[in-house]
Write an enzyme that holds these catalytic residues in place. Sequence first.
Site, PDB file in Angstrom:
ATOM      1  N   GLY A 245     -10.383 -48.861 -28.486  1.00  0.00           N
ATOM      2  CA  GLY A 245     -10.713 -47.784 -27.774  1.00  0.00           C
ATOM      3  C   GLY A 245     -11.530 -47.833 -26.703  1.00  0.00           C
ATOM      4  N   GLU A 279     -10.562 -53.452 -33.056  1.00  0.00           N
ATOM      5  CA  GLU A 279      -9.385 -53.627 -32.876  1.00  0.00           C
ATOM      6  C   GLU A 279      -9.079 -53.149 -31.488  1.00  0.00           C
ATOM      7  OE1 GLU A 279      -7.699 -50.463 -35.464  1.00  0.00           O
ATOM      8  OE2 GLU A 279      -8.128 -51.597 -37.024  1.00  0.00           O
ATOM      9  N   GLY A 281      -7.252 -53.045 -27.806  1.00  0.00           N
ATOM     10  CA  GLY A 281      -5.996 -53.283 -27.432  1.00  0.00           C
ATOM     11  C   GLY A 281      -6.076 -53.212 -25.646  1.00  0.00           C
ATOM     12  N   ARG A 282      -6.492 -52.181 -25.290  1.00  0.00           N
ATOM     13  CA  ARG A 282      -6.446 -51.778 -23.530  1.00  0.00           C
ATOM     14  C   ARG A 282      -7.260 -52.545 -23.058  1.00  0.00           C
ATOM     15  NH1 ARG A 282      -5.426 -46.730 -21.597  1.00  0.00           N
ATOM     16  NH2 ARG A 282      -5.871 -45.810 -23.607  1.00  0.00           N
ATOM     17  N   ARG A 318       2.820 -43.939 -18.203  1.00  0.00           N
ATOM     18  CA  ARG A 318       1.285 -43.551 -18.178  1.00  0.00           C
ATOM     19  C   ARG A 318       1.088 -42.308 -17.175  1.00  0.00           C
ATOM     20  NH1 ARG A 318      -2.902 -45.443 -17.941  1.00  0.00           N
ATOM     21  NH2 ARG A 318      -3.947 -44.743 -19.712  1.00  0.00           N
ATOM     22  N   TYR A 322       0.050 -38.898 -19.186  1.00  0.00           N
ATOM     23  CA  TYR A 322      -1.262 -38.863 -19.148  1.00  0.00           C
ATOM     24  C   TYR A 322      -2.131 -38.460 -17.689  1.00  0.00           C
ATOM     25  CZ  TYR A 322      -0.361 -41.899 -23.438  1.00  0.00           C
ATOM     26  OH  TYR A 322      -0.031 -42.390 -24.325  1.00  0.00           O
ATOM     27  N   CYS A 348      15.419 -38.645 -12.943  1.00  0.00           N
ATOM     28  CA  CYS A 348      15.680 -37.265 -12.386  1.00  0.00           C
ATOM     29  C   CYS A 348      14.826 -36.410 -13.339  1.00  0.00           C
ATOM     30  CB  CYS A 348      17.071 -36.670 -12.778  1.00  0.00           C
ATOM     31  SG  CYS A 348      17.983 -37.599 -11.807  1.00  0.00           S
ATOM     32  N   GLU A 349      13.578 -36.257 -12.950  1.00  0.00           N
ATOM     33  CA  GLU A 349      12.318 -35.684 -13.706  1.00  0.00           C
ATOM     34  C   GLU A 349      11.141 -35.320 -12.537  1.00  0.00           C
ATOM     35  OE1 GLU A 349      11.594 -34.624 -17.008  1.00  0.00           O
ATOM     36  OE2 GLU A 349      13.439 -35.500 -17.896  1.00  0.00           O
ATOM     37  N   TYR A 376      -0.096 -50.487 -22.455  1.00  0.00           N
ATOM     38  CA  TYR A 376       0.715 -49.339 -22.667  1.00  0.00           C
ATOM     39  C   TYR A 376       1.547 -49.255 -21.497  1.00  0.00           C
ATOM     40  CZ  TYR A 376      -2.986 -48.877 -26.295  1.00  0.00           C
ATOM     41  OH  TYR A 376      -3.572 -49.059 -27.438  1.00  0.00           O
TER      42      TYR A 376
END
Length: 419
Positions: A245, A279, A281-282, A318, A322, A348-349, A376
Amino acid sequence: MNNANNSNGFYQQQEQWYADGVALTDIARQYGTPCYVYSQTAFVSAYQRLKTTFCHSCPQLCYAVKANDNIALLRLLAEQGAGFDIVSAGELQRVLLAGAEAANVVFSGVGKSSKEIDTALNAGIGCFNVESEEELARIEQRAAASDRTAPIALRLTLDIDGVTHRHLTTGLVGGKFGVSAADGQRLARVAAHSSHLQFLGFSCHVGSQIVDEQIYLRLARAMAEQVTLAEENGIAVQRVDMGGGFGVDYQQINPPLMPLAEYDRALAAHFSEQHLIIEPGRYIAAAAGVLLTTVEYVKTSADKTIWVVDAGMHTLLRPALYDAVHPTLPLQNSSAATQTGDVVGPICESADILARDLQLALTAGEYVGIFNAGAYGMVMANNYNTQPRPGIVLTANGKWQQIRRRETLADMLMFETDV
Ligand code: LLP
């Protein structure tokens, strides 16, 4: 945006952006866009920075594969002696292909299937981080069926708020992760008395993109209380897994590591008797990746410029999911005038906006780098609008090589049964 030196992986020299001595515009021109570029230096040095930071508590570093699962990157970490945190049989397959030892693998996740449990038992992984009573029973049953003993830790949810984006907090009671402290203590007794389970200890993970060290200090105290309580009840706790985290300052290229020295000392003080695990990751992957994209069109909408590029929410989700902000920079000097506007993708969003309200000098055909996209990024890329996922290039020592090829139309159609 400060210029960085070469040891950081990405840096600017004479108005050109480089990764490990390779000009990003050269990669974009020769390899095509969109593509991800990973810097070996940035990736390995972030891992080593964490190792150094935790020099008192000396946890085993189990990289969270979900952040970036590319096998070439996993191999770099396996060579450094890292362990791995996986959440599926697919990720297990990747780490084994990368040369990891199964004993250095922990298996997290709320929905491990029987098939995945069997695969992990067969491989001989180091620990299942168990998230429910039902899962514990399932693992016990699968281990009994093959006459094995499954090493387990119980993931505790100690009601600690990760104080992060609402999609990224995982430590609160009432969410889908882990078991309560009371259930954890009860299940520890169950596991300790089972002949097909080996109770190792407790795990936790309160969320992702956490930037306040105090949260980790609170978590360490809460976990220590649970260890003491279990031991008072006669249950030995050999292992404590503190999850990941660690937050990244996305505004900076080559972001420094958040302060963690006090946390390291707290871990050393609380858990001198236990095998400690983290752990991350980021933090290891984020700054090691840039997404290269080309401007297709420059249009105006009211008084705004819209740069339509060939990457989008299908290549980097991302920003849409987010509201994440990634440094988004032109990779060359442009003769275009500086304008204010948004960098958008072809999907198309209306959520397909990669960066908002930037002041950029850019014209069609020019290249843009979206930095800090190594975590990510590619793992959440998808084929929405039948768009192929990008290829990946790894840079090291002045050279680049493809480590994943760009998808083709044939790749995307191969699962259809009616062609
Ligand atoms: N351990 C467990 C049990 C996790 O669930 C996670 C992340 C990690 C470790 C690694 O956390 P990290 O050090 O990477 O923050 N897609 C989101 C992030 C989701 C994180 C999920 N779990 C994003 O792009 O921000």
